[in-house]
Enzyme design. Structure first.
Site, PDB file in Angstrom:
ATOM      1  CE  LYS A  10      34.869  38.837  50.286  1.00 42.28           C
ATOM      2  NZ  LYS A  10      35.373  39.986  49.488  1.00 42.28           N
ATOM      3  CE1 TYR A  50      34.638  38.172  44.335  1.00 37.74           C
ATOM      4  CE2 TYR A  50      36.141  36.454  45.018  1.00 37.74           C
ATOM      5  CZ  TYR A  50      35.156  37.375  45.318  1.00 37.74           C
ATOM      6  OH  TYR A  50      34.689  37.507  46.608  1.00 37.74           O
ATOM      7  CG  ASN A 113      34.782  42.933  51.566  1.00 34.26           C
ATOM      8  OD1 ASN A 113      34.995  41.724  51.468  1.00 34.26           O
ATOM      9  ND2 ASN A 113      34.176  43.625  50.628  1.00 34.26           N
ATOM     10  CG  HIS A 116      30.666  37.555  47.493  1.00 36.14           C
ATOM     11  ND1 HIS A 116      31.002  38.508  46.567  1.00 36.14           N
ATOM     12  CD2 HIS A 116      29.669  36.820  46.955  1.00 36.14           C
ATOM     13  CE1 HIS A 116      30.229  38.336  45.491  1.00 36.14           C
ATOM     14  NE2 HIS A 116      29.428  37.319  45.701  1.00 36.14           N
ATOM     15  CD  GLU A 127      27.904  35.684  43.010  1.00 37.70           C
ATOM     16  OE1 GLU A 127      28.463  36.632  42.441  1.00 37.70           O
ATOM     17  OE2 GLU A 127      27.359  35.784  44.125  1.00 37.70           O
TER      18      GLU A 127
HETATM   19  P1  CMP Z   1      33.068  41.108  47.025  1.00 37.15           P
HETATM   20  O1  CMP Z   1      31.686  41.407  47.444  1.00 37.15           O
HETATM   21  O2  CMP Z   1      33.612  39.760  47.350  1.00 37.15           O
HETATM   22  O3  CMP Z   1      33.181  41.324  45.439  1.00 37.15           O
HETATM   23  C1  CMP Z   1      34.384  41.704  44.811  1.00 37.15           C
HETATM   24  C2  CMP Z   1      35.468  42.020  45.772  1.00 37.15           C
HETATM   25  O4  CMP Z   1      36.553  42.752  45.258  1.00 37.15           O
HETATM   26  C3  CMP Z   1      34.921  42.918  46.858  1.00 37.15           C
HETATM   27  O5  CMP Z   1      34.047  42.201  47.676  1.00 37.15           O
HETATM   28  C4  CMP Z   1      36.188  43.409  47.519  1.00 37.15           C
HETATM   29  O6  CMP Z   1      36.677  42.514  48.497  1.00 37.15           O
HETATM   30  C5  CMP Z   1      37.152  43.432  46.340  1.00 37.15           C
HETATM   31  N1  CMP Z   1      37.423  44.817  45.942  1.00 37.15           N
HETATM   32  C6  CMP Z   1      36.571  45.684  45.410  1.00 37.15           C
HETATM   33  N2  CMP Z   1      37.192  46.866  45.157  1.00 37.15           N
HETATM   34  C7  CMP Z   1      38.467  46.704  45.578  1.00 37.15           C
HETATM   35  C8  CMP Z   1      39.590  47.550  45.599  1.00 37.15           C
HETATM   36  N3  CMP Z   1      39.526  48.814  45.153  1.00 37.15           N
HETATM   37  N4  CMP Z   1      40.745  47.060  46.101  1.00 37.15           N
HETATM   38  C9  CMP Z   1      40.808  45.780  46.542  1.00 37.15           C
HETATM   39  N5  CMP Z   1      39.756  44.925  46.536  1.00 37.15           N
HETATM   40  C10 CMP Z   1      38.603  45.396  46.063  1.00 37.15           C
END
Ligand code: CMP
Length: 145
Positions: A10, A50, A113, A116, A127
């Site tokens: 990311k 998404y 985070n 993904h 994906e």
């Molecule tokens: P990812 O694995 O990319 O898939 C969906 C993303 O949504 C997840 O990682 C997080 O980065 C984001 N996400 C999930 N829950 C939350 C939340 N409560 N607040 C903000 N972002 C979220």
């Protein structure tokens, strides 16, 4: 038990210079890179990618963030790829991620985070094909998939 998963490094992790370290964790974890590229998603790309989260309160913020800078997208091959990769990256919220996982080491917060990872074999295929054509995916001998 599928043999591929899809990942993105990311924007925040890219910006902090963690791409090389994350890719090293991935290959040390036994994953083979079947396809890989660096690109910046448009807001529309991120919204489409998404789409399953469209109704979630964080959808706008997440798609804004994911289109804010370059990412690395990759298809990873390994036996039991989806489950094993989820173990390697750790919990979605880095606060809950186990020591030594990619998110524990390189994430900033739940949105930024670090990476993904696909949540099912079916989504891994969807994906992977969102980002890569058949001409961009290679088997272990270097031949097109
Ligand atoms: P990812 O694995 O990319 O898939 C969906 C993303 O949504 C997840 O990682 C997080 O980065 C984001 N996400 C999930 N829950 C939350 C939340 N409560 N607040 C903000 N972002 C979220």
């Amino acid at each position: 038990m599928g043999n591929i998963t899809f990942t993105m490094i990311k924007p925040t992790a890219m910006n902090k210079g963690f791409a090389g370290k994350i890719l090293e964790k991935i290959t040390d974890g036994g994953f083979r890179i079947q396809a890989m590229k660096m690109l910046r998603m448009s807001k529309a790309d991120a919204e489409k990618f998404y789409e399953v989260h469209k109704e979630r309160p964080f959808y706008g913020e997440l798609t804004e963030f994911m289109s804010s800078g370059p990412i690395v997208a990759a298809v990873l091959e390994k036996e039991n790829a989806v489950e094993d990769y989820r173990k390697l990256i750790g919990a979605t919220n880095p606060k809950d991620a186990d020591e030594g996982t990619i998110r524990k080491l390189y994430a900033t917060d739940i949105q930024a985070n670090a990476v993904h990872g696909s949540d099912s074999d079916e989504n891994a295929l969807i994906e992977a094909s969102f980002f890569f054509s058949k001409k961009e995916q290679f088997d272990k001998d270097g031949n097109l998939i």
